[in-house]
Design a protein around this motif. Structure first.
Motif, short mmCIF file in Angstrom:
data_model
loop_
_atom_site.label_atom_id
_atom_site.label_comp_id
_atom_site.label_asym_id
_atom_site.label_seq_id
_atom_site.Cartn_x
_atom_site.Cartn_y
_atom_site.Cartn_z
N LEU A 116 -6.48 1.91 -6.46
CA LEU A 116 -5.84 0.60 -6.31
C LEU A 116 -5.31 0.42 -4.90
O LEU A 116 -5.54 -0.60 -4.24
CB LEU A 116 -4.71 0.45 -7.33
CG LEU A 116 -3.81 -0.78 -7.15
CD1 LEU A 116 -4.56 -2.05 -7.51
CD2 LEU A 116 -2.53 -0.64 -7.98
N TRP A 117 -4.62 1.44 -4.41
CA TRP A 117 -4.00 1.34 -3.08
C TRP A 117 -5.02 1.48 -1.96
O TRP A 117 -4.91 0.83 -0.93
CB TRP A 117 -2.89 2.39 -2.95
CG TRP A 117 -1.71 2.02 -3.80
CD1 TRP A 117 -1.45 2.41 -5.08
CD2 TRP A 117 -0.67 1.10 -3.44
NE1 TRP A 117 -0.31 1.82 -5.54
CE2 TRP A 117 0.20 1.01 -4.55
CE3 TRP A 117 -0.38 0.37 -2.30
CZ2 TRP A 117 1.34 0.20 -4.54
CZ3 TRP A 117 0.74 -0.43 -2.28
CH2 TRP A 117 1.59 -0.52 -3.39
N ARG A 118 -6.05 2.28 -2.19
CA ARG A 118 -7.04 2.52 -1.13
C ARG A 118 -8.08 1.41 -1.06
O ARG A 118 -8.42 0.94 0.04
CB ARG A 118 -7.74 3.87 -1.39
CG ARG A 118 -8.75 4.26 -0.30
CD ARG A 118 -9.55 5.47 -0.73
NE ARG A 118 -10.32 5.17 -1.95
CZ ARG A 118 -10.35 5.99 -3.01
NH1 ARG A 118 -9.67 7.13 -3.02
NH2 ARG A 118 -11.08 5.65 -4.07
N ASP A 119 -8.58 0.95 -2.21
CA ASP A 119 -9.75 0.06 -2.21
C ASP A 119 -9.41 -1.40 -2.45
O ASP A 119 -10.18 -2.28 -2.03
CB ASP A 119 -10.74 0.52 -3.30
CG ASP A 119 -11.15 1.97 -3.12
OD1 ASP A 119 -11.17 2.43 -1.96
OD2 ASP A 119 -11.41 2.63 -4.13
N ARG A 120 -8.29 -1.69 -3.11
CA ARG A 120 -8.00 -3.09 -3.45
C ARG A 120 -6.84 -3.64 -2.62
O ARG A 120 -6.96 -4.68 -1.99
CB ARG A 120 -7.73 -3.21 -4.95
CG ARG A 120 -8.91 -2.70 -5.79
CD ARG A 120 -8.76 -3.06 -7.25
NE ARG A 120 -8.85 -4.50 -7.46
CZ ARG A 120 -8.69 -5.10 -8.64
NH1 ARG A 120 -8.44 -4.36 -9.71
NH2 ARG A 120 -8.79 -6.40 -8.75
N ILE A 121 -5.69 -2.97 -2.64
CA ILE A 121 -4.59 -3.42 -1.79
C ILE A 121 -4.95 -3.17 -0.33
O ILE A 121 -4.81 -4.04 0.52
CB ILE A 121 -3.28 -2.73 -2.19
CG1 ILE A 121 -2.87 -3.20 -3.60
CG2 ILE A 121 -2.18 -2.99 -1.17
CD1 ILE A 121 -1.67 -2.51 -4.18
N GLY A 157 -4.52 6.76 4.49
CA GLY A 157 -4.21 8.19 4.48
C GLY A 157 -3.03 8.54 3.60
O GLY A 157 -2.81 9.73 3.32
N ARG A 158 -2.29 7.55 3.14
CA ARG A 158 -1.13 7.81 2.27
C ARG A 158 -1.34 7.26 0.85
O ARG A 158 -0.41 7.29 0.04
CB ARG A 158 0.13 7.16 2.86
CG ARG A 158 0.67 7.83 4.12
CD ARG A 158 2.08 7.29 4.42
NE ARG A 158 2.71 8.03 5.50
CZ ARG A 158 2.70 7.65 6.77
NH1 ARG A 158 2.07 6.54 7.12
NH2 ARG A 158 3.31 8.36 7.69
N GLU A 159 -2.51 6.73 0.55
CA GLU A 159 -2.71 6.05 -0.72
C GLU A 159 -2.42 6.96 -1.91
O GLU A 159 -1.79 6.53 -2.89
CB GLU A 159 -4.13 5.50 -0.83
CG GLU A 159 -4.44 4.38 0.16
CD GLU A 159 -5.02 4.89 1.47
OE1 GLU A 159 -5.56 4.06 2.23
OE2 GLU A 159 -4.95 6.12 1.71
N ALA A 160 -2.87 8.20 -1.85
CA ALA A 160 -2.63 9.12 -2.97
C ALA A 160 -1.15 9.40 -3.13
O ALA A 160 -0.62 9.49 -4.25
CB ALA A 160 -3.41 10.41 -2.77
N ASP A 161 -0.45 9.55 -2.00
CA ASP A 161 0.99 9.81 -2.06
C ASP A 161 1.75 8.61 -2.62
O ASP A 161 2.69 8.77 -3.40
CB ASP A 161 1.52 10.15 -0.67
CG ASP A 161 0.98 11.47 -0.14
OD1 ASP A 161 0.61 12.32 -0.98
OD2 ASP A 161 0.94 11.64 1.08
N ILE A 162 1.34 7.41 -2.22
CA ILE A 162 1.99 6.21 -2.73
C ILE A 162 1.77 6.09 -4.24
O ILE A 162 2.70 5.80 -5.01
CB ILE A 162 1.48 4.96 -2.00
CG1 ILE A 162 1.92 4.99 -0.53
CG2 ILE A 162 1.98 3.68 -2.68
CD1 ILE A 162 1.30 3.90 0.33
#
Length: 399
Positions: free
Chosen positions: A120-125, A132-137
């Motif tokens: 969601l954070w890497r590909d859509r938002i 580089g922080r998408e997994a952490d978020i």
């Protein structure tokens, strides 16, 4: 019965300060004309427009509408406040209506947790500043939802847990053995991420404009945030971003905040007609404010000057004792005949655009009334009482 107004004295009032044909209006218009070639940067609650000067077309950045992830992060930021609000509702509304709000919040927390993911954070938002922080978020949001869900489930089963001390000790604050990360830290992280993204886009856009900050007129107009927020340099986050983006080249005294001034609506489909239409009045707003500041310095030379910012000198409550002092807030009036301070305040309200021009001694008048049992007759009016004015009608006529 309506208050009486003297037509002759009202006309004297309007000769300077009211109406399009007043001296003040003429001065503001003249000041705007002399700065017609300077860049003007206008910031609203949603957009930023740069007018290059001399009639050049504006460039607009819709920084709020292009904000990626703001609502999603704000939703998580608000969870702590939402729980604290439920506690207040439980204590204020003993009929149990808080339960409906708690159940609804629990429902949405579970749905949000299920929808949250790295993808969601890497590909859509896909905010550039979060790369580089998408997994952490995603992990932080999953954790925030999980600990909020746990607190809500427990509180619904045992309402005594809906207590501010319990919330602080088991959810908000550091030190709770069950929580590796307190929710207070999550609030800081989410607010920081929003600021990181907004600042990154603003700085990138402003850098691309090639702005000469030493000549640029900057005005922040309208409401930004809640109704009471952002009305000073230090409390307006967007103003802080602009100052940072200038790398120290924009003098603080070239940035004005006008919360009551109208700006423009976000352009639709590239239509800049409204943005163009308001340029003249916004230039006059900035230039008119500036010329009043300059008048203050010219009229009261020899008295302490206004220094913008949070300088140690001039803080609220300071007393001034010499002309070399500077002030950033209203200095303390020591006595009714403390003329250095009284006239310094006249200079301050002209040079400091945050001040109400008529407010130079209003606070002192109120303090004196309180000190004298609210009896106006017992108060000494500086500049009026005990002054050697000639009797009415005997003053020398002007040459």
């Amino acid at each position: 019965m309506p208050a009486h107004e003297s037509p002759e004295l009202v006309d004297l009032f309007t000769a300077y300060t009211a109406g399009p044909d007043s001296i003040g209006a003429h001065l503001r218009a003249s000041a705007a004309r002399t700065r017609a070639g300077d860049p003007l940067l206008v910031v609203t609650g949603a957009d930023m427009a740069l007018y290059p000067g001399d009639g050049g077309p504006p460039t607009v950045l819709p920084y709020r509408l292009s904000n990626r992830g703001f609502k999603e992060l704000a939703a998580v930021s608000h969870l702590g406040t939402a729980l604290a609000s439920l506690i207040e509702l439980r204590h204020r509304e003993p009929d149990g209506t808080w339960r409906r709000d708690a159940d609804r919040l629990l429902h949405h927390v579970r749905r949000a947790r299920a929808a949250n993911s790295t993808a969601l954070w890497r590909d859509r938002i896909a905010a550039i500043s979060y790369r580089g922080r998408e997994a952490d978020i995603a992990a932080m949001i999953d954790y925030a939802c999980a600990i909020t869900e746990r607190y809500l489930v427990r509180a619904l089963a045992d309402p005594s847990l809906l207590d501010h001390r319990t919330l602080r000790e088991t959810y908000l604050d550091d030190g709770h053995h069950e929580l590796p990360v307190s929710f207070n830290r999550i609030m800081v992280a989410t607010f920081f991420l929003v600021g990181l993204d907004t600042s990154h886009r603003l700085i990138t856009w402003l850098d691309d404009q090639g702005i000469d900050w030493t000549r640029t007129m900057v005005v922040v107009v309208g409401r930004i945030g809640r109704p009471t927020a952002g009305v000073t340099w230090r409390t307006n986050g967007v103003a802080g971003m602009v100052l940072a983006a200038s790398r120290g080249e924009l003098p603080l005294d070239r940035l004005y905040i006008a919360p009551h001034a109208a700006g423009f609506a976000t352009p639709v489909d590239g239509d800049l007609r409204e943005v163009r239409a308001v340029e003249g009045q916004l230039r006059q707003l900035w230039a008119g404010t500036r010329v009043t500041v300059e008048l203050g310095a010219a009229m009261f030379e020899g008295y302490p000057a206004f220094c913008p910012g949070d300088a140690d000198l001039g803080r609220d409550g300071q007393t001034v004792t010499r002309a070399a002092d500077v002030v950033s807030e209203q200095p303390l009036i020591r006595a009714v005949d403390d003329w250095l301070t009284l006239i310094t305040r006249l200079r301050l309200v002209m040079e400091d655009p945050r001040q109400l021009l008529s407010g130079a001694v209003t606070d002192y008048a109120a303090q004196q009334l309180i000190a004298h049992a609210n009896d106006p007759r017992a108060v000494t009016v500086p500049g009026l009482d005990n002054e050697p004015y000639p009797a009415h009608g005997t003053a020398h006529a002007a040459a």
